[in-house]
Scaffold this motif. Structure first.
Motif, mmCIF file in Angstrom:
data_model
loop_
_atom_site.group_PDB
_atom_site.id
_atom_site.type_symbol
_atom_site.label_atom_id
_atom_site.label_comp_id
_atom_site.label_asym_id
_atom_site.label_seq_id
_atom_site.Cartn_x
_atom_site.Cartn_y
_atom_site.Cartn_z
ATOM 1 N N UNK A 204 -32.750 -13.307 25.658
ATOM 2 C CA UNK A 204 -33.953 -13.361 24.835
ATOM 3 C C UNK A 204 -34.449 -14.773 24.549
ATOM 4 N N UNK A 205 -33.633 -15.790 24.729
ATOM 5 C CA UNK A 205 -34.029 -17.157 24.417
ATOM 6 C C UNK A 205 -34.172 -17.990 25.688
ATOM 7 N N UNK A 206 -34.849 -19.101 25.555
ATOM 8 C CA UNK A 206 -35.018 -20.020 26.682
ATOM 9 C C UNK A 206 -33.827 -20.970 26.732
ATOM 10 N N UNK A 207 -32.826 -20.593 27.505
ATOM 11 C CA UNK A 207 -31.616 -21.401 27.645
ATOM 12 C C UNK A 207 -31.499 -21.854 29.091
ATOM 13 N N UNK A 208 -31.370 -23.142 29.296
ATOM 14 C CA UNK A 208 -31.243 -23.703 30.647
ATOM 15 C C UNK A 208 -30.036 -24.626 30.676
ATOM 16 N N UNK A 209 -29.104 -24.336 31.577
ATOM 17 C CA UNK A 209 -27.880 -25.130 31.693
ATOM 18 C C UNK A 209 -27.175 -25.244 30.344
ATOM 19 N N UNK A 305 -33.168 -15.547 14.653
ATOM 20 C CA UNK A 305 -34.201 -15.517 15.685
ATOM 21 C C UNK A 305 -33.977 -14.363 16.653
ATOM 22 N N UNK A 306 -32.732 -14.105 16.994
ATOM 23 C CA UNK A 306 -32.419 -12.992 17.898
ATOM 24 C C UNK A 306 -32.790 -11.653 17.271
ATOM 25 N N UNK A 311 -36.343 -6.947 16.941
ATOM 26 C CA UNK A 311 -37.256 -6.057 16.229
ATOM 27 C C UNK A 311 -38.681 -6.154 16.771
ATOM 28 N N UNK A 312 -39.124 -7.372 17.074
ATOM 29 C CA UNK A 312 -40.490 -7.567 17.541
ATOM 30 C C UNK A 312 -40.754 -6.932 18.891
#
Length: 509
Positions: A204-209, A305-306, A311-312
């Motif tokens: 769900x989140x923008x995670x890079x490396x 945030x998760x 929910x959103x």
């Protein structure tokens, strides 16, 4: 290309970390061509795995390169540790290559090359561990069987070539187990939403490396952002990463309060009513206290945030449908028979903004789990889901993973023994991946030799398989210890001045 243009440093030596491929060797040789000033004073070559005789001969045929080479080593390092007990080969295109149709001889050749690359990388892993594994594979998976066979040949070759492998002689009961699977074993699990902390972060989140940038409000009400690492450098992430999101929020707050109570002297410094001894004790722990409170604040913020995104996006409705299709049961345990109607109703909801990815996931889950799917129903479902033509090709490619588009894998699932379901489960987390059953059976010695044969059977199949297969976890634990300690395993051959022990190798990068 321009990325290869580097500043010449003829007075300095250079260290080259190379994959043993034609491209890598050619680029190295280009740095030391005849009638051209060398880029560096000396070259120290480190190959990630064994270099083939042909490539070694190519280097030896370059007089300029041979003059420049100061040392030469084969390291056996074509894998990466993602976590202490998780490694990856970093081959994102392997699935496409291995499961594409055999259209012609060139495609078949590409598949064979990929099998050798994977086997070569796995071989470097076991050379680093120092143990010769027992290799098993599903009897119904020809691709896994092919890689397993190539891997056994490579390991046998390494053990014959006096490179110090294996580093110790073990009985069959002591050897680690490698259970080699391919994606056809379980096409379903990667499509389901998973609600443990680590899985949600990456979904769900923008995670890079492992890097994530989050926003927070400082003590003086300023809006700030910070980039953090969500990996094993953060002890709290390690502690909570496998915890279900429904339990995480409360656990974080409970643990934070306990941390404050255990560091009362430091927490009370701002009150100003402490005696000198308490202040001295509190000041000694200020740096650690600030670091740990910052970590707790970060993880509480990420967890919030998760939940907000969960929910959103209406993920509860989506996941209950996913889980019902996956386990074949409703929440109350009754057989689930309304998948098509429920899926169409969910896709038609105006108040639920399904992302294109979630629409694809739902349709693919339906195709995998349901039986007797009519062609017209499939066409209608793709149309109502708004799946673009290029994405429809990806859905239809499930056929290559053993999913028949009329029967799914439902019949095959009924034939196999399901993993035992945990007693306490959430409605959105009822499905148990089949890999869990496999690992349990491997750990207890109950894994069927008929379903999962050995590439080379132990000398006595009557051995205590439990003691053999429980060692499957031992190898990775050993590797984790080696990686974290910084010690160097005896993982290769070396010679000075450009020589080296050759051998058959297919490279891999």
């Amino acid at each position: 290309g321009n990325y290869l243009r580097r500043q010449p440093l003829p007075a300095l030596p250079a260290l080259y970390l190379l994959t043993p491929t034609v491209e890598s060797v050619n680029r190295f040789l280009d740095d030391f061509r005849e009638k051209k000033p060398p880029l560096y004073a000396r070259a120290h070559l480190f190959f990630t795995s064994r270099i083939s005789d042909a490539l070694l001969a190519k280097i030896k045929n370059s007089a300029a390169a041979m003059r420049a080479i100061g040392s030469f080593k084969e390291l056996n390092l074509e894998f990466a540790l993602a976590e202490a007990n998780v490694f990856t080969l970093n081959k994102p295109d392997a699935l496409t290559t291995l499961f594409c149709d055999d259209a012609n001889a060139s495609v078949s050749a590409l598949k064979l090359q990929e099998q050798h690359r994977i086997a070569n990388s796995l071989a470097t892993l076991f050379v680093a561990l120092g143990d010769m594994p027992l290799i098993r594979f599903p009897s119904t998976a020809p691709r896994a069987a092919a890689v397993a066979s190539v891997l056994q040949d490579k390991l046998d070759g390494l053990s014959r070539d006096a490179v110090g492998f294996p580093s110790r002689i073990l009985t069959d009961a002591e050897r680690p187990l490698l259970l080699l699977l391919d994606r056809s074993f379980d096409a379903l699990s990667p499509l389901l939403h998973e609600y443990t902390y680590q899985a949600m972060v990456h979904d769900l989140l923008q995670v890079h490396d492992d890097r994530y940038k989050y926003s927070y409000t400082s003590n003086n009400n300023q809006k700030l952002s910070k980039e953090v690492l969500l990996n094993e450098t953060d002890p709290l992430f390690v502690k909570y990463r496998h915890m279900h999101i429904a339990d995480l929020g409360q656990r974080l707050h409970v643990d934070y309060k306990q941390f404050i109570a255990e560091n009362k002297e430091t927490a009370d410094l701002n009150k100003g009513d402490q005696d000198m001894r308490a202040m001295r004790t509190g000041l000694q722990g200020v740096q650690r206290f600030q670091e740990q409170t910052g970590r707790y604040s970060m993880h509480i913020s990420i967890a919030e945030e998760l939940v907000k995104r969960y929910n959103g996006a209406g993920l509860e409705q989506i996941s209950i449908l996913e889980q019902s299709m996956a386990v074949g049961e409703e929440i109350n345990g009754k057989p689930y028979r309304t998948a098509m109607a429920d899926l169409r109703a969910l896709l038609a909801k105006d108040d639920l903004l399904l992302s294109p990815e979630d629409r694809m996931r739902l349709v693919m889950i339906y195709m995998i789990t349901q039986e007797n799917i009519k062609q017209e129903d499939r066409r209608l479902l793709l149309e109502e889901a708004g799946i673009a033509p290029e994405d429809q090709v990806a859905i239809l490619a499930l056929f290559n993973l053993g999913v028949t588009l009329q029967q799914g894998v439902g019949a095959r699932r009924k034939e196999s023994k399901p993993a035992e379901k945990p007693q306490d489960t959430y409605d959105v987390s009822r499905y148990v991946p089949p890999l869990r059953r496999l690992m349990e059976e491997a750990a207890t010695g109950a894994l069927s030799v008929g379903e999962f044969p050995f590439v080379r059977a132990p000398t006595t199949l009557g051995m205590d398989q439990a003691s053999s297969e429980v060692n499957s976890a031992t190898g990775l634990n050993k590797l984790a210890t080696w990686a974290s300690s910084g010690s160097r395993a005896k993982t290769g051959t070396e010679s000075g001045g450009g020589g080296g022990s050759g051998g058959s190798g297919d490279g891999g990068g």
